[in-house]
Design an enzyme around this catalytic site. Structure first.
Site, PDB file in Angstrom:
ATOM      1  N   GLU A 241      42.824   2.992   8.082  1.00 45.48           N
ATOM      2  CA  GLU A 241      42.983   3.422   6.712  1.00 45.48           C
ATOM      3  C   GLU A 241      43.342   2.714   5.847  1.00 45.48           C
ATOM      4  O   GLU A 241      44.274   1.872   5.668  1.00 45.48           O
ATOM      5  CB  GLU A 241      44.500   4.842   6.911  1.00 45.48           C
ATOM      6  CG  GLU A 241      44.865   5.567   5.761  1.00 45.48           C
ATOM      7  CD  GLU A 241      44.031   6.267   5.080  1.00 45.48           C
ATOM      8  OE1 GLU A 241      42.704   5.711   4.755  1.00 45.48           O
ATOM      9  OE2 GLU A 241      44.109   7.439   5.429  1.00 45.48           O
TER      10      GLU A 241
ATOM     11  N   GLY B 280      51.018   7.212   6.318  1.00 43.39           N
ATOM     12  CA  GLY B 280      50.566   5.297   6.756  1.00 43.39           C
ATOM     13  C   GLY B 280      50.993   5.804   8.442  1.00 43.39           C
ATOM     14  O   GLY B 280      51.070   6.826   9.279  1.00 43.39           O
TER      15      GLY B 280
ATOM     16  N   ARG C 181      -2.806  -6.793 -11.443  1.00 39.87           N
ATOM     17  CA  ARG C 181      -1.163  -6.273 -11.900  1.00 39.87           C
ATOM     18  C   ARG C 181       0.308  -7.139 -11.754  1.00 39.87           C
ATOM     19  O   ARG C 181       1.069  -6.690 -12.393  1.00 39.87           O
ATOM     20  CB  ARG C 181      -1.193  -5.254 -10.728  1.00 39.87           C
ATOM     21  CG  ARG C 181       0.226  -4.602 -10.177  1.00 39.87           C
ATOM     22  CD  ARG C 181       0.393  -3.883 -12.049  1.00 39.87           C
ATOM     23  NE  ARG C 181      -0.303  -2.528 -12.092  1.00 39.87           N
ATOM     24  CZ  ARG C 181       0.339  -1.011 -12.728  1.00 39.87           C
ATOM     25  NH1 ARG C 181       1.568  -1.646 -12.000  1.00 39.87           N
ATOM     26  NH2 ARG C 181       0.346  -0.434 -12.446  1.00 39.87           N
TER      27      ARG C 181
ATOM     28  N   ASP D 212       9.087   0.315  -9.025  1.00 37.26           N
ATOM     29  CA  ASP D 212       8.852   1.021  -7.250  1.00 37.26           C
ATOM     30  C   ASP D 212       7.438   1.590  -7.675  1.00 37.26           C
ATOM     31  O   ASP D 212       7.022   2.393  -8.206  1.00 37.26           O
ATOM     32  CB  ASP D 212      10.156   2.206  -6.923  1.00 37.26           C
ATOM     33  CG  ASP D 212       9.503   2.901  -6.223  1.00 37.26           C
ATOM     34  OD1 ASP D 212       8.800   2.738  -5.415  1.00 37.26           O
ATOM     35  OD2 ASP D 212       9.650   4.520  -5.408  1.00 37.26           O
TER      36      ASP D 212
ATOM     37  N   HIS E 210      40.831  11.975  11.780  1.00 38.57           N
ATOM     38  CA  HIS E 210      40.841  11.232  13.657  1.00 38.57           C
ATOM     39  C   HIS E 210      41.302  12.939  13.249  1.00 38.57           C
ATOM     40  O   HIS E 210      41.797  13.348  12.685  1.00 38.57           O
ATOM     41  CB  HIS E 210      42.096  10.639  13.514  1.00 38.57           C
ATOM     42  CG  HIS E 210      42.949  10.376  12.361  1.00 38.57           C
ATOM     43  ND1 HIS E 210      44.013  11.728  12.380  1.00 38.57           N
ATOM     44  CD2 HIS E 210      43.399  10.091  11.121  1.00 38.57           C
ATOM     45  CE1 HIS E 210      45.097  11.548  10.770  1.00 38.57           C
ATOM     46  NE2 HIS E 210      44.421  10.201   9.957  1.00 38.57           N
TER      47      HIS E 210
ATOM     48  N   ARG F 209      49.920   4.892  -9.754  1.00 38.41           N
ATOM     49  CA  ARG F 209      48.936   4.866  -8.724  1.00 38.41           C
ATOM     50  C   ARG F 209      47.944   6.126  -8.486  1.00 38.41           C
ATOM     51  O   ARG F 209      47.544   6.549  -8.532  1.00 38.41           O
ATOM     52  CB  ARG F 209      49.790   5.060  -7.756  1.00 38.41           C
ATOM     53  CG  ARG F 209      49.328   5.552  -6.007  1.00 38.41           C
ATOM     54  CD  ARG F 209      48.124   3.750  -5.562  1.00 38.41           C
ATOM     55  NE  ARG F 209      47.221   4.207  -4.397  1.00 38.41           N
ATOM     56  CZ  ARG F 209      47.280   5.396  -3.663  1.00 38.41           C
ATOM     57  NH1 ARG F 209      47.546   6.534  -3.859  1.00 38.41           N
ATOM     58  NH2 ARG F 209      46.240   5.447  -2.524  1.00 38.41           N
TER      59      ARG F 209
ATOM     60  N   LEU G 199       0.877  -1.345  -0.015  1.00 36.56           N
ATOM     61  CA  LEU G 199       0.387   0.064   0.150  1.00 36.56           C
ATOM     62  C   LEU G 199       0.620   1.369  -0.161  1.00 36.56           C
ATOM     63  O   LEU G 199       1.890   1.300   0.501  1.00 36.56           O
ATOM     64  CB  LEU G 199      -1.225  -0.086   1.287  1.00 36.56           C
ATOM     65  CG  LEU G 199      -1.936  -1.057   1.897  1.00 36.56           C
ATOM     66  CD1 LEU G 199      -2.218  -1.020   2.864  1.00 36.56           C
ATOM     67  CD2 LEU G 199      -2.689  -1.128   0.175  1.00 36.56           C
TER      68      LEU G 199
ATOM     69  N   GLN H 235      41.655   9.585   5.987  1.00 36.16           N
ATOM     70  CA  GLN H 235      41.021  10.097   4.431  1.00 36.16           C
ATOM     71  C   GLN H 235      40.197   9.401   3.797  1.00 36.16           C
ATOM     72  O   GLN H 235      39.517   9.777   3.182  1.00 36.16           O
ATOM     73  CB  GLN H 235      42.290  10.954   4.238  1.00 36.16           C
ATOM     74  CG  GLN H 235      42.260  11.947   2.334  1.00 36.16           C
ATOM     75  CD  GLN H 235      43.169  12.470   2.534  1.00 36.16           C
ATOM     76  OE1 GLN H 235      43.401  13.287   2.044  1.00 36.16           O
ATOM     77  NE2 GLN H 235      44.555  12.061   1.568  1.00 36.16           N
TER      78      GLN H 235
ATOM     79  N   CYS I 145       2.814  -2.957   6.661  1.00 30.13           N
ATOM     80  CA  CYS I 145       2.320  -2.473   7.885  1.00 30.13           C
ATOM     81  C   CYS I 145       1.113  -1.703   8.218  1.00 30.13           C
ATOM     82  O   CYS I 145       0.104  -1.189   7.253  1.00 30.13           O
ATOM     83  CB  CYS I 145       3.249  -1.103   7.662  1.00 30.13           C
ATOM     84  SG  CYS I 145       3.569   0.224   9.514  1.00 30.13           S
TER      85      CYS I 145
HETATM   86  C1  SIN Z   1       2.044   6.886  -7.996  1.00 29.35           C
HETATM   87  O1  SIN Z   1       1.133   6.384  -8.893  1.00 29.35           O
HETATM   88  O2  SIN Z   1       2.611   7.163  -7.030  1.00 29.35           O
HETATM   89  C2  SIN Z   1       1.820   4.556  -8.050  1.00 29.35           C
HETATM   90  C3  SIN Z   1       1.661   4.051  -8.878  1.00 29.35           C
HETATM   91  C4  SIN Z   1       1.314   2.631  -8.714  1.00 29.35           C
HETATM   92  O3  SIN Z   1       2.003   1.616  -8.050  1.00 29.35           O
HETATM   93  O4  SIN Z   1       0.325   2.255  -7.927  1.00 29.35           O
END
Ligand code: SIN
Length: 445
Positions: free
Chosen positions: A329, A266, A132, A124, A254, A354, A42, A396, A156
């Site tokens: 280091e 070193g 879906r 994401d 340090h 190097r 969600l 560093q 959650c």
């Molecule tokens: C969104 O549009 O912010 C999320 C879209 C989704 O995956 O439901």
């Protein structure tokens, strides 16, 4: 002044070198085929936070990764539309087809990313219904093996955590430019209700063959299903370590050491008087900065100049000081105790190689940045796990490596980052999930 130079050094014509391909501490980071991580859950469950952290860590491990955020596609495709809760109503057909369009654009970009050499694409989004997920899996099947799709569900059911998430991450969100915090809370709660209508958690009979990791209430319970490859296991371990909140991290070198004063590479030399003074100033500064905190970790290395700088934090109920060998280091090998100017004069070839590519070339008998970075993994996991601020008092090269990770840079970008002595770098996350660094000069030069 040079000390400790061994005669052995004269026989060595080149520094230690590893190509990126041959130097992989973990076999799982090489020769990988495309892999997709898709979030489930969600809204306001910390999915974007998790996606961002996974992305940072994977890139750091050498796996080219990118987050494909469905909300971003929605805003790009429909910039003039109001993104109030009605937009997410599953009973409005127009909106449903617009959301499908966002998904298609996202998948097109994902394909291009893999064609261009990307390894891990992180989708994401909510992916909150079984329909879906089946549709997404069907599309991905065209170019990804089914056993290379990992679903990560964040669950959650604590209303206070959800509210906190809305207040910290949605109030400044692009969807709500002109809304007050209370308007955001009200509208976002309605958006969640739209998703709740059809939400189905992973774990039903249709999911038995799916690879998934289900995380309940910030890791109180975790369910792993079909997690079997090296990469799956590494990801599961990372996710189980991940805390749900951004914490503030302070990073400093340090205090001045005797070797540093003499520009010697070193060694394990002690602090100068000025270095000792820095230890006290650092404590005063951190006391003021974290006055409202009741607990804080202080990490130092096993080298004198680092743990002596940390000594002003000992014997306190608030600060927990921990020494880490991993924070020592970068190892200067046979050149520990020498100076850059002596090396440039006596071993110009080594010096040039190097300086030309510190990331890959290590001092003979010592380490390259690439090797040093590999041993920082446990430290980075500690930073991901932490629930209180952390102060790191290191060196560093180590500070450069940690700075790059915290600022979402690639490890190879770390070698020239300027880390000034007697300054504290404070890393925090302001407003949107963007990392910010602020430098505080504690006035010792
Ligand atoms: C969104 O549009 O912010 C999320 C879209 C989704 O995956 O439901």
């Amino acid at each position: 002044m040079a000390t400790n130079l061994t005669s052995k050094i004269c026989d060595i014509s080149e520094p230690v070198t590893f190509s990126s391909q041959s130097f992989a501490t973990d076999r799982w980071v090489t020769n990988l085929k495309p892999y997709v991580i898709a979030t489930v859950g969600l809204p306001a469950r910390g999915k974007s936070y998790t996606a961002g952290r996974l992305n940072r860590w994977l890139n750091w491990k050498g796996l080219k990764s990118r987050v494909f955020n469905l909300g971003w596609y929605r805003r790009e495709l429909y910039p003039s539309e109001s993104m109030t809760h009605e937009w997410f109503d599953p009973d409005k057909e127009d909106q449903v087809s617009k959301r499908e369009k966002s998904l298609s654009c996202c998948i097109d970009d994902l394909k291009r990313f893999f064609e261009g050499g990307g390894i891990v694409g992180i989708i994401d989004g909510t992916n909150s219904t079984a329909t879906r997920r089946e549709r997404l899996q069907g599309i991905l099947a065209g170019f990804i093996d089914a056993n290379r799709i990992l679903w990560v569900e964040k669950i959650c059911d604590d209303p206070e955590s959800v509210l906190e998430n809305i207040l910290t991450r949605k109030v400044h969100h692009e969807d709500y430019f002109h809304a007050s915090p209370s308007e955001v809370v009200e509208d976002f709660s309605k958006r969640i209700q739209h998703y709740e209508k059809n939400y189905t958690r992973l774990g039903g009979p249709a999911d038995s063959d799916k690879k998934f990791i289900q995380i309940f209430n910030v890791g109180r319970k975790v369910i792993l299903n079909q997690i079997n490859s090296q990469l799956d296991l590494k990801l599961a371990y990372f996710l189980m370590n991940l805390h749900s909140k951004h914490i503030t991290i302070y990073l400093t070198r340090h205090g001045e050491s005797v070797a540093q004063l003499n520009q010697i590479i070193g060694t394990d030399s002690d602090l100068t008087e000025r270095g000792k003074g820095y230890s006290d100033r650092l404590r005063d500064f951190i006391d003021r900065e974290t006055a409202k905190e009741d607990k804080m970790s202080v990490f130092c290395s096993t080298l004198k100049r680092s743990y002596k700088t940390a000594s002003s934090f000992l014997n306190s109920g608030k600060y927990v000081v921990k020494q880490w060998k991993q924070l020592d280091e970068i190892n200067g090998g046979h050149f520990e105790g020498s100076t850059y100017s002596i090396i440039a004069e006596k071993w110009p070839k080594i010096y040039k190689l190097r300086q030309g590519n510190k990331y890959v070339y290590g001092w003979p008998g010592g380490e390259s940045y690439q090797q040093m970075i590999a041993r920082l993994e446990n430290i980075l996991l500690e930073l991901e796990r932490g629930s209180h601020p952390i102060l790191i008092i290191a060196h560093q090269a180590i500070c450069r490596g940690i700075y790059a990770y915290l600022m979402y840079l690639l490890p190879e970008e770390c070698t020239e980052i300027e880390i000034k002595s007697h300054c504290v770098y404070k890393f925090s996350f302001e407003k949107k999930n963007e990392p910010t660094v602020t430098r505080f000069d504690l006035g010792l030069g």
